[in-house]
Design a protein around this motif. Structure first.
Motif, PDB file in Angstrom:
ATOM      1  N   THR A   1      -7.011 -34.394 -38.182  1.00  0.00           N
ATOM      2  CA  THR A   1      -6.203 -35.376 -37.262  1.00  0.00           C
ATOM      3  C   THR A   1      -6.195 -34.614 -35.895  1.00  0.00           C
ATOM      4  O   THR A   1      -6.191 -33.599 -35.958  1.00  0.00           O
ATOM      5  CB  THR A   1      -5.160 -35.736 -37.892  1.00  0.00           C
TER       6      THR A   1
ATOM      7  N   VAL B   1      -6.664 -40.384 -39.159  1.00  0.00           N
ATOM      8  CA  VAL B   1      -7.019 -39.281 -40.065  1.00  0.00           C
ATOM      9  C   VAL B   1      -8.557 -39.443 -40.689  1.00  0.00           C
ATOM     10  O   VAL B   1      -8.697 -40.723 -40.975  1.00  0.00           O
ATOM     11  CB  VAL B   1      -6.062 -39.149 -41.068  1.00  0.00           C
TER      12      VAL B   1
ATOM     13  N   GLN C   1     -12.894 -41.844 -39.801  1.00  0.00           N
ATOM     14  CA  GLN C   1     -11.747 -41.921 -39.228  1.00  0.00           C
ATOM     15  C   GLN C   1     -11.256 -43.400 -39.812  1.00  0.00           C
ATOM     16  O   GLN C   1     -11.945 -44.377 -39.820  1.00  0.00           O
ATOM     17  CB  GLN C   1     -11.558 -41.858 -37.912  1.00  0.00           C
TER      18      GLN C   1
END
Length: 109
Positions: A67, A38, A7
């Motif tokens: 996400t 994301v 992430q």
């Protein structure tokens, strides 16, 4: 595959239509205040040579993004991580995380 491991925070750009004083309508990409998280996965090697309905080879998408943000729609948003800009080609909001099908833009299109 743990999405939290990869992430990263990316800048979200939204397409907005404005009207100039002369009356011309212009589309521009406006940076949103809050970045989103994301997880990006490179898929370019897996789908470079697929066959489309006409028999031609088609490049589908370059990256897959995951996400928790489910407000994104295809072709109205772009993502930027500082080095690359990604266009949202498709979004799948079913499931726990939204899947983003991303294409890398060349020359900042």
């Amino acid at each position: 595959m743990n999405p939290r491991r990869k992430q990263q925070k990316v800048t979200l750009l939204k397409k907005e239509t404005t009207e100039s004083p002369s009356g011309a309508i212009r589309e521009s990409w406006v940076k949103q205040e809050q970045p989103i998280s994301v997880s990006l996965y490179d898929q370019s090697a897996q789908n470079q040579l697929t066959l489309g309905p006409s028999g031609a080879r088609v490049k589908q998408y370059d990256y897959l993004g995951l996400t928790p943000n489910k407000t994104l729609t295809a072709d109205n948003y772009r993502l930027s991580d500082g080095t690359k800009t990604y266009r949202l080609k498709g979004v799948n909001n079913e499931g726990r995380l939204a899947q983003l099908f991303l294409v890398v833009l060349e020359n900042g299109e």
